[in-house]
Design a protein around this motif. Structure first.
Motif, PDB file in Angstrom:
ATOM      1  N   ILE A  25       0.857  -1.199   0.000  1.00  0.00           N
ATOM      2  CA  ILE A  25       0.000   0.000   0.000  1.00  0.00           C
ATOM      3  C   ILE A  25       0.889   1.245   0.000  1.00  0.00           C
ATOM      4  O   ILE A  25       0.666   2.192  -0.766  1.00  0.00           O
ATOM      5  N   ALA A  26       1.947   1.222   0.844  1.00  0.00           N
ATOM      6  CA  ALA A  26       2.860   2.363   0.919  1.00  0.00           C
ATOM      7  C   ALA A  26       3.521   2.616  -0.431  1.00  0.00           C
ATOM      8  O   ALA A  26       3.647   3.755  -0.882  1.00  0.00           O
ATOM      9  N   MET A  27       3.901   1.544  -1.106  1.00  0.00           N
ATOM     10  CA  MET A  27       4.527   1.660  -2.420  1.00  0.00           C
ATOM     11  C   MET A  27       3.580   2.332  -3.410  1.00  0.00           C
ATOM     12  O   MET A  27       3.987   3.164  -4.207  1.00  0.00           O
ATOM     13  N   SER A  28       2.289   1.952  -3.339  1.00  0.00           N
ATOM     14  CA  SER A  28       1.333   2.468  -4.326  1.00  0.00           C
ATOM     15  C   SER A  28       1.085   3.964  -4.120  1.00  0.00           C
ATOM     16  O   SER A  28       0.774   4.682  -5.066  1.00  0.00           O
ATOM     17  N   ILE A  29       1.242   4.430  -2.879  1.00  0.00           N
ATOM     18  CA  ILE A  29       1.060   5.856  -2.622  1.00  0.00           C
ATOM     19  C   ILE A  29       2.297   6.615  -3.086  1.00  0.00           C
ATOM     20  O   ILE A  29       2.212   7.690  -3.673  1.00  0.00           O
ATOM     21  N   ASP A  30       3.441   6.007  -2.868  1.00  0.00           N
ATOM     22  CA  ASP A  30       4.715   6.601  -3.277  1.00  0.00           C
ATOM     23  C   ASP A  30       4.732   6.843  -4.781  1.00  0.00           C
ATOM     24  O   ASP A  30       5.026   7.935  -5.257  1.00  0.00           O
ATOM     25  N   SER A  31       4.409   5.801  -5.558  1.00  0.00           N
ATOM     26  CA  SER A  31       4.266   5.958  -7.007  1.00  0.00           C
ATOM     27  C   SER A  31       3.593   4.713  -7.553  1.00  0.00           C
ATOM     28  O   SER A  31       3.855   3.616  -7.068  1.00  0.00           O
ATOM     29  N   PRO A  32       2.720   4.878  -8.540  1.00  0.00           N
ATOM     30  CA  PRO A  32       1.989   3.712  -9.056  1.00  0.00           C
ATOM     31  C   PRO A  32       2.945   2.684  -9.660  1.00  0.00           C
ATOM     32  O   PRO A  32       3.975   3.049 -10.209  1.00  0.00           O
ATOM     33  N   TYR A  33       2.606   1.408  -9.520  1.00  0.00           N
ATOM     34  CA  TYR A  33       3.442   0.350 -10.088  1.00  0.00           C
ATOM     35  C   TYR A  33       2.535  -0.727 -10.671  1.00  0.00           C
ATOM     36  O   TYR A  33       1.349  -0.783 -10.378  1.00  0.00           O
ATOM     37  N   LYS A  34       3.122  -1.566 -11.503  1.00  0.00           N
ATOM     38  CA  LYS A  34       2.357  -2.679 -12.067  1.00  0.00           C
ATOM     39  C   LYS A  34       2.691  -3.948 -11.297  1.00  0.00           C
ATOM     40  O   LYS A  34       3.793  -4.102 -10.797  1.00  0.00           O
TER      41      LYS A  34
ATOM     42  N   LEU B  82      -6.539  -1.799  -2.038  1.00  0.00           N
ATOM     43  CA  LEU B  82      -5.886  -1.382  -3.276  1.00  0.00           C
ATOM     44  C   LEU B  82      -6.817  -1.657  -4.439  1.00  0.00           C
ATOM     45  O   LEU B  82      -7.722  -2.487  -4.344  1.00  0.00           O
ATOM     46  N   LYS B  83      -6.596  -0.944  -5.552  1.00  0.00           N
ATOM     47  CA  LYS B  83      -7.348  -1.254  -6.774  1.00  0.00           C
ATOM     48  C   LYS B  83      -6.378  -1.242  -7.952  1.00  0.00           C
ATOM     49  O   LYS B  83      -5.286  -0.685  -7.856  1.00  0.00           O
ATOM     50  N   ILE B  84      -6.787  -1.869  -9.047  1.00  0.00           N
ATOM     51  CA  ILE B  84      -5.944  -1.917 -10.241  1.00  0.00           C
ATOM     52  C   ILE B  84      -6.596  -1.010 -11.291  1.00  0.00           C
ATOM     53  O   ILE B  84      -7.792  -1.157 -11.574  1.00  0.00           O
ATOM     54  N   SER B  85      -5.812  -0.077 -11.830  1.00  0.00           N
ATOM     55  CA  SER B  85      -6.375   0.845 -12.832  1.00  0.00           C
ATOM     56  C   SER B  85      -6.520   0.120 -14.168  1.00  0.00           C
ATOM     57  O   SER B  85      -5.989  -0.971 -14.367  1.00  0.00           O
ATOM     58  N   LYS B  86      -7.239   0.788 -15.102  1.00  0.00           N
ATOM     59  CA  LYS B  86      -7.460   0.174 -16.422  1.00  0.00           C
ATOM     60  C   LYS B  86      -6.136  -0.131 -17.118  1.00  0.00           C
ATOM     61  O   LYS B  86      -6.026  -1.096 -17.864  1.00  0.00           O
ATOM     62  N   ARG B  87      -5.136   0.716 -16.835  1.00  0.00           N
ATOM     63  CA  ARG B  87      -3.839   0.498 -17.496  1.00  0.00           C
ATOM     64  C   ARG B  87      -2.939  -0.449 -16.692  1.00  0.00           C
ATOM     65  O   ARG B  87      -1.767  -0.622 -17.006  1.00  0.00           O
ATOM     66  N   GLY B  88      -3.506  -1.070 -15.667  1.00  0.00           N
ATOM     67  CA  GLY B  88      -2.759  -2.109 -14.939  1.00  0.00           C
ATOM     68  C   GLY B  88      -1.937  -1.622 -13.758  1.00  0.00           C
ATOM     69  O   GLY B  88      -1.135  -2.368 -13.216  1.00  0.00           O
ATOM     70  N   TYR B  89      -2.130  -0.330 -13.385  1.00  0.00           N
ATOM     71  CA  TYR B  89      -1.364   0.164 -12.247  1.00  0.00           C
ATOM     72  C   TYR B  89      -2.081  -0.112 -10.926  1.00  0.00           C
ATOM     73  O   TYR B  89      -3.315  -0.082 -10.858  1.00  0.00           O
ATOM     74  N   VAL B  90      -1.260  -0.376  -9.893  1.00  0.00           N
ATOM     75  CA  VAL B  90      -1.813  -0.617  -8.570  1.00  0.00           C
ATOM     76  C   VAL B  90      -1.963   0.724  -7.857  1.00  0.00           C
ATOM     77  O   VAL B  90      -0.998   1.484  -7.738  1.00  0.00           O
ATOM     78  N   LEU B  91      -3.181   1.014  -7.413  1.00  0.00           N
ATOM     79  CA  LEU B  91      -3.449   2.309  -6.780  1.00  0.00           C
ATOM     80  C   LEU B  91      -4.104   2.097  -5.416  1.00  0.00           C
ATOM     81  O   LEU B  91      -4.839   1.131  -5.210  1.00  0.00           O
ATOM     82  N   PRO B  92      -3.831   3.020  -4.480  1.00  0.00           N
ATOM     83  CA  PRO B  92      -4.458   2.891  -3.158  1.00  0.00           C
ATOM     84  C   PRO B  92      -5.919   3.343  -3.203  1.00  0.00           C
ATOM     85  O   PRO B  92      -6.274   4.225  -3.977  1.00  0.00           O
ATOM     86  N   THR B  93      -6.768   2.712  -2.393  1.00  0.00           N
ATOM     87  CA  THR B  93      -8.141   3.188  -2.243  1.00  0.00           C
ATOM     88  C   THR B  93      -8.170   4.121  -1.030  1.00  0.00           C
ATOM     89  O   THR B  93      -7.187   4.236  -0.301  1.00  0.00           O
ATOM     90  N   ARG B  94      -9.329   4.739  -0.785  1.00  0.00           N
ATOM     91  CA  ARG B  94      -9.479   5.590   0.390  1.00  0.00           C
ATOM     92  C   ARG B  94      -9.242   4.766   1.663  1.00  0.00           C
ATOM     93  O   ARG B  94      -8.528   5.169   2.576  1.00  0.00           O
ATOM     94  N   LYS B  95      -9.791   3.538   1.652  1.00  0.00           N
ATOM     95  CA  LYS B  95      -9.608   2.637   2.793  1.00  0.00           C
ATOM     96  C   LYS B  95      -8.113   2.329   3.021  1.00  0.00           C
ATOM     97  O   LYS B  95      -7.641   2.299   4.148  1.00  0.00           O
ATOM     98  N   GLY B  96      -7.400   2.136   1.909  1.00  0.00           N
ATOM     99  CA  GLY B  96      -5.968   1.851   1.990  1.00  0.00           C
ATOM    100  C   GLY B  96      -5.187   3.016   2.582  1.00  0.00           C
ATOM    101  O   GLY B  96      -4.306   2.842   3.413  1.00  0.00           O
ATOM    102  N   ARG B  97      -5.544   4.240   2.156  1.00  0.00           N
ATOM    103  CA  ARG B  97      -4.857   5.430   2.680  1.00  0.00           C
ATOM    104  C   ARG B  97      -5.119   5.604   4.170  1.00  0.00           C
ATOM    105  O   ARG B  97      -4.217   5.940   4.936  1.00  0.00           O
TER     106      ARG B  97
END
Ligand SMILES: [Zn+2]
Ligand SMILES: [Zn+2]
Length: 325
Positions: A2-11, A32-47
């Motif tokens: 989760i920390a990584m995804s906030i730092d910068s999106p990754y696949k 966490l959620k996965i964007s359409k382009r395949g990136y891992v992003l934090p959700t509000r719950k994750g933050r």
């Protein structure tokens, strides 16, 4: 993650198999959620989750892995100092790298050609446990045990170069500067009786072997993976088995409850092998911080055998001697 995804999106493709499984769980649980382009992003719950956990020291610390000025991945601590010390051979995404060292939260690596002689490296390290709080106590086969909160400090001081895949030691190398990392976690403290007719080294050989056998037994009894739990032994008979992940994973609590069964399994491991005095089938571990030195299967068999048959009530004594992991 989760920390990584906030730092910068990754696949998810940069993650290990284990991390991918954790990622699936975090997505299923809504962190966490996965964007359409395949990136891992934090959700509000994750933050929110991360903000609440941020004050806990050591959680979510990761090292960025940099090759030719580009980030190729991440490795969490404390594993990063055991795998990316200067001189370490590091496999990532099907390529072979050599580590140039860790500075701050970045590990610098350089790709090496596949034609290089095939070697692997493993860290030489020791671990210092500091007991912080006893959460539960018990007696198993006459042996006092505690479930505790503790601080773990891993100190990497060198490494072993081994031929690959045979695993034969080619040479040992000390680091110019030790690497260390400390974190809080939970674990079990077992007070076994040292033998008065053995010297400190002989007792160290026995308890180090029992520690390895208990970690193998934990894999059978509670389904832990080989790297889920760490262990430390002292010649005074003190054995620590702890959650290898900062903050704890709950596995050592499970093991605390099933320690009687785990001690039986550990005895099977050390008593059923037909080797001289320790081998990869019984007590050798690829994660040992001592290159599987100061280990005796037969002495472990003797100590565990007496504990399991006599079940003499032992009173814990003071800890002394050098920690072996
Ligand atoms: Zn063996
Ligand atoms: Zn070891």
């Amino acid at each position: 993650l989760i920390a990584m995804s906030i730092d910068s999106p990754y696949k998810s493709t940069i993650l290990s198999e284990f991390e991918k499984k954790v990622l699936d769980n975090l997505v299923a649980e809504g962190f966490l959620k996965i964007s359409k382009r395949g990136y891992v992003l934090p959700t509000r719950k994750g933050r929110i989750y991360l903000r609440e956990r941020e004050n806990i020291r050591g959680i979510g610390d990761v090292v960025e892995i940099i090759a030719n000025g580009k980030r190729i991945g991440y490795r969490e601590l404390p594993q990063a100092i055991k795998e990316l010390f200067p001189g370490a051979i590091y496999l990532h995404g099907g390529k072979i790298y050599i580590s140039l060292g860790i500075r701050g939260k970045k590990a610098y690596v350089k790709p090496i050609p596949h034609k290089m002689p095939p070697v692997s490296t493993s860290p030489l390290y020791y671990t210092v446990p500091e007991d912080e709080k006893t959460l539960d106590r018990g007696i198993v086969n006459g042996i006092p045990i505690e479930y505790i909160e503790l601080k773990i400090t891993d100190i990497v001081y060198g490494y072993v170069v081994k031929s690959f895949p045979s695993g034969e030691t080619i040479r040992q190398q000390l680091l110019e500067k030790e690497l260390s990392y400390g974190f809080k976690t939970k674990g079990i403290l077992i007070y076994m009786p040292p033998r008065a007719d053995w010297n400190e080294i002989q007792n160290a050989e026995a308890f180090h072997a029992i520690e390895h056998a208990l970690i193998s037994a934990a894999q059978m009894v509670i389904g832990a993976a080989p790297t889920d739990m760490g262990g430390i032994s002292f010649p005074s008979g003190h054995i620590y088995i702890y959650d290898a992940f900062p903050g704890g994973s709950g596995l050592s609590k499970l093991l605390f409850e099933k320690l009687e069964k785990a001690m039986d399994k550990a005895y099977d491991i050390v008593s059923r092998c037909t080797c001289e005095d320790g081998c990869p089938r019984c007590i050798f571990s690829p994660y040992c911080g001592n290159n599987n030195q100061i280990l005796s299967r037969r002495k472990a068999e003797k100590v565990l055998g007496e504990i399991l048959t006599l079940k003499i009530r032992y009173k814990a004594e003071h800890r002394f001697g050098k920690p072996l992991v």
